[in-house]
Design an enzyme around this catalytic site. Structure first.
Site, PDB file in Angstrom:
ATOM      1  N   SER A 144       0.846  -1.195   0.000  1.00  0.00           N
ATOM      2  CA  SER A 144       0.000   0.000   0.000  1.00  0.00           C
ATOM      3  C   SER A 144       0.878   1.240   0.000  1.00  0.00           C
ATOM      4  O   SER A 144       2.015   1.218   0.498  1.00  0.00           O
ATOM      5  CB  SER A 144      -0.892   0.001   1.245  1.00  0.00           C
ATOM      6  N   TYR A 157      -2.358  -0.146  10.515  1.00  0.00           N
ATOM      7  CA  TYR A 157      -2.416  -0.585   9.119  1.00  0.00           C
ATOM      8  C   TYR A 157      -1.132  -0.202   8.387  1.00  0.00           C
ATOM      9  O   TYR A 157      -0.534  -1.030   7.684  1.00  0.00           O
ATOM     10  CB  TYR A 157      -3.630   0.032   8.430  1.00  0.00           C
TER      11      TYR A 157
END
Length: 264
Positions: A144, A157
């Site tokens: 990501s 995250y």
């Protein structure tokens, strides 16, 4: 049809929805065979039927939660028995929860690391020796932009995706000696059901909706990179440019962008 993919056997985790589902369809469209892994068996069954109705590819499904580490070896052995060889692995399974650090229950932090990091590493470990022995293969890890550029409300995250990138970068250098390619994919927000968990309030989606990536676009970029020497795929380009600037002048970016970053 992409000749690099035709006839190759490719495993995709997190295949029951989002870009996992779209990547499976793209692989089949290009003549690749598929071993599809996900928790949601009914969704896998539907996807298998769709692929078999539309394409000539072999497709088998394997219900599995990649955080169930004890189950992973048996599932991957079954895949090897069913397909004989594995040419590609796309580690796509993952989830996120957007909350400030003090609001995230430790169980949720643990869950993200178990799926996003440890599950990915466990799945990779099951194909790595096989690919080394056959002298080829491609492992693609879906990371990501959050792993390159952490922002508020994504501490756990972002940390999990930082870990994925660290693992991927090391693995790339190790695996290259044996003809095995390794690619990291760093997308920004994608318009999928990822946000039904990550953003329960809907605030983040509402704020960034017009910039969100289309899942078919991301899937096409990833599948097109299969069996190439692509080191990273960074999407969208403008967001990756922001990550580069952050690496160069982090204090300036944090100061200028602070208010904007809290719009999750």
């Amino acid at each position: 049809m992409n000749d690099r993919i035709k006839g190759k056997n490719i495993i995709i985790t997190g295949a029951s929805g989002g870009i996992g589902e779209r990547m499976a369809l793209k692989v089949a469209e290009n003549g690749g065979n598929l071993a599809l892994i996900a928790r949601r068996l009914p969704r896998l069954e539907e996807l298998k039927q769709t692929i078999e109705d539309r394409f000539q590819s072999k497709v088998e499904i394997y219900p599995l939660d990649v955080s169930d580490y004890e189950e992973i070896p048996g599932v991957f052995q079954k895949i090897l028995n069913d397909f004989g060889k594995v040419h590609g692995l796309i580690n796509n399974a993952g989830f996120g929860i957007f909350k400030e650090a003090h609001e995230v229950p430790f169980a949720e932090v643990k869950g993200m690391f178990e799926v996003n990091v440890l599950g990915l590493m466990a799945c990779t470990g099951e194909v790595l020796s096989h690919m080394r022995e056959q002298g080829n293969g491609h492992i693609i890890n879906i990371a990501s932009q959050a792993g390159k550029f952490a922002t508020p409300k994504s501490s756990a995250y972002s940390a999990s995706k930082h870990a994925v990138l660290g693992y991927t970068n090391s693995l790339r250098m190790e695996a290259a000696r044996y003809g095995v390619k390794v690619t990291a994919v760093n997308p920004g927000p994608i318009a999928t059901d990822f946000f039904s968990i990550a953003d329960e309030s809907g605030t983040y989606v509402k704020n960034v909706e017009k910039w969100m990536l289309k899942p078919d676009f991301v899937a096409e970029k990833v599948v097109d990179a299969l069996f190439t020497n692509r080191r990273e795929i960074n999407l969208p380009r403008w967001m990756n440019a922001g990550s580069v600037v952050y690496q160069l002048i982090p204090s300036f970016v944090e100061k200028v962008g602070n208010k904007l970053f809290f719009k999750k």
